[in-house]
Design an enzyme around this catalytic site. Structure first.
Site: not given
Ligand code: NDP
Length: 531
Positions: A225, A300, A334, A433
């Site tokens: 996904k 992660e 990250c 973060e």
């Molecule tokens: P999320 O953690 O919400 O999203 C990461 C992934 O999880 C995406 O593929 C998202 O899909 C999916 N997802 C969202 N909700 C669900 C759920 N209920 N069940 C399963 N999968 C889900 O991060 P955001 O994109 O909302 O970003 C918010 C914050 O997260 C950022 O500001 C940053 O601080 C952190 N982040 C950290 C990352 C890292 O590399 N550690 C990467 C990205 C974000 P979709 O995007 O389609 O909603």
């Protein structure tokens, strides 16, 4: 405009896409038919319009009349951006179909395939990625807003992940264990079966490579996904998998919303292992969902990674690395080095030299290939602004700031890099973060204070140490609470070979390197009593 610009059909692959315009739930590499595609091109993909495209809404957007539901849909609809692709909004039924396809593959030809042959397929995939590197970089840059040079590096890393895991596939084996007289005991490393992978938007290709590459090498079939905000490159990569001969059902991609397709994947009882990269809150939700069906997870979850500069550090070596560690991918990394601790005697010198560098940094459209592209979306931009407003309100001194070039559309999600000094240790800019190009700096008096401050957040992903003192290097490597510690470097050029993951709120489990293969297998102990 670069001559490598992607054409008007992003994911068009000779063999794998039946017809642009089809919108379906998931890619099944076996059918090569109408179930395959999910991209409908609405306008062309001119590279110079990247920033406009940044804010387009793909899934669930009311632009298309029937699929809205994001709270921020209105913001996006009002942005300057235009739509260029429409993707399937995968449902729980699509996830279920993908899991069934994966299960059939894992119990069929794929499950019986020799490890060396799995490795050969991965190797061919690596070659295909390498051959399409410019195209993939264009797509990634266009889809995420990252500068082309960063996207090219991501495509190269993807190929390298596949290459690494191709070579590892037939070197993963169990052991024999000395036991009682009359017994032979051995362990078997078996694939879990069907693995789920939830990929964020910041490094789609790299995170897909490290996670899916390892899972396939270990013999699993995968359901992926990708993030709603950035999934086009992965669709193209999946079509390349089809073209190099991966069997049907081995790799399935379900696009859609996190709360729908993502949640359905985490909830699905047919998923035998789940790998998640993203925010701590979503990670927790995913882990709880997986626990309901006893599914192991690798999480992660980002970090607030410190770099410590001691008074004997080689500053010429350290300074460019300190800067790059926070501006790469506009800070949306990250493992971004978002905190710097500097030994008090060097504090003003380091700040002055950092400030010079920050002032020269430029953010602008991805196609201009500057130091930074735009942030991924309006929500992310607002998040960064909120942190910066707090800094201002609380009197945290601004040491320097880069610039946003004039050519960047005012409505775009650009953020100039920001250097903040004397950041209090209890301030959220030191603790939380940001996920943007904001570097927080503070001084320290001695090693104990540096270690306490470096370890003094809920996170523990990566840490950097800059010192020429060998004993201190080793002490710090042990004392720092992090999954990776870099001494006199940071990030080690991507480090495909290096196990990666966090402690504390940064998550658990390891990806990358050979270590990841252990997570994507389960160990079976076989005890034979033969007398
Ligand atoms: P999320 O953690 O919400 O999203 C990461 C992934 O999880 C995406 O593929 C998202 O899909 C999916 N997802 C969202 N909700 C669900 C759920 N209920 N069940 C399963 N999968 C889900 O991060 P955001 O994109 O909302 O970003 C918010 C914050 O997260 C950022 O500001 C940053 O601080 C952190 N982040 C950290 C990352 C890292 O590399 N550690 C990467 C990205 C974000 P979709 O995007 O389609 O909603």
């Amino acid at each position: 405009m670069p001559d490598t610009a992607a054409g008007p059909t992003v994911a068009v692959d000779d063999q794998s896409i039946a017809a642009a315009g089809e919108v379906v739930g998931f890619i099944d590499l076996g059918t090569n038919s109408v179930r395959l595609l999910l991209v409908r091109i609405l306008t062309d993909h001119a590279v110079e319009t990247i920033t406009e495209q940044k804010e387009m809404v793909r899934l669930g957007d009311n632009v298309y009349g029937d699929k809205v539901l994001r709270p921020d849909a209105m913001d996006r609809a009002l942005s300057v951006c235009r739509e260029f692709a429409e993707l399937a909004r995968g449902t729980a039924a699509d996830v279920d179909a993908a899991v069934r396809a994966a299960r059939a593959a894992s119990q069929g030809n794929w499950g019986r395939m020799a490890a060396a042959d799995r490795g050969r397929l991965l190797r061919r995939w690596a070659d295909a990625v390498e051959a399409h590197r410019d195209e993939l970089a264009q797509i990634e840059s266009q889809d995420t807003g990252k500068p082309l040079k960063q996207a090219r590096a991501d495509a190269a890393a993807l190929a390298r992940y596949f290459e690494f895991y191709a070579g590892a596939a037939d070197k993963l084996h169990g052991q024999t264990i000395p036991y009682a007289e009359g017994y032979t005991v051995l362990t078997l490393r078996e694939p879990h079966g069907v693995t789920g992978h939830i990929i964020p938007w910041n490094y789609p290709m790299q995170i897909f490579g490290r996670s899916v590459g390892a899972a396939l090498a270990a013999g699993n079939a995968c359901v992926v996904k990708p993030a709603e905000d950035a999934c086009l490159s992965l669709l193209r990569v999946a079509s390349l998998a089809a073209s190099v001969g991966f069997p049907p059902g081995v790799l399935n991609i379900v696009t859609g919303l996190g709360a729908e397709a993502g949640q359905a994947l985490a909830d699905h009882p047919g998923i035998d292992h789940l790998s998640f990269t993203g925010s701590p809150d979503t990670g927790r939700r995913v882990a709880i969902a997986a626990a309901a069906h006893h599914c192991p997870v690798t999480l992660e979850l980002g970090g607030k990674s410190p770099q410590i500069v001691f008074d004997d550090a080689d500053l010429d070596a350290a300074l460019p690395v300190l800067v790059n560690a926070i501006i790469q991918n506009a800070g949306q990394t990250c493992s971004a080095g978002s905190r710097v601790l500097v030994a008090a005697p060097l504090y003003e010198t380091v700040l002055e030299r950092l400030a010079e560098r920050f002032a020269a940094l430029r953010a602008g459209p991805a196609s201009m290939d500057l130091d930074l592209g735009p942030l991924i979306n309006r929500r992310q931009q607002q998040r960064v602004w909120d942190f910066l407003s707090d800094a201002q309100a609380d009197g945290v001194p601004l040491a320097a700031q880069g610039e946003i070039v004039d050519d960047a559309p005012a409505e775009g999600c650009y953020q100039a890099p920001v250097l903040l000094r004397d950041v209090p240790a209890d301030h959220r800019l030191w603790q939380d973060e940001v996920f943007g190009p904001v570097l927080a700096v503070r001084p320290f008096d001695d090693e104990d204070e540096a270690v306490a401050s470096a370890n003094g957040t809920k996170y523990g992903l990566v840490a950097g140490v800059w010192t020429r003192d060998g004993a201190r290097q080793l002490r710090l490597a042990r004392r720092l609470e992090a999954g990776q510690v870099f001494v006199n470097n940071y990030g080690a050029g991507g480090g495909v070979e290096l196990p990666f993951g966090g402690v504390k709120a940064s998550g658990h489990g390891r990806e990358k390197g050979f270590e990841a293969l252990y997570a994507f297998t389960r160990l079976k102990t076989v005890a034979l009593r033969h007398g």
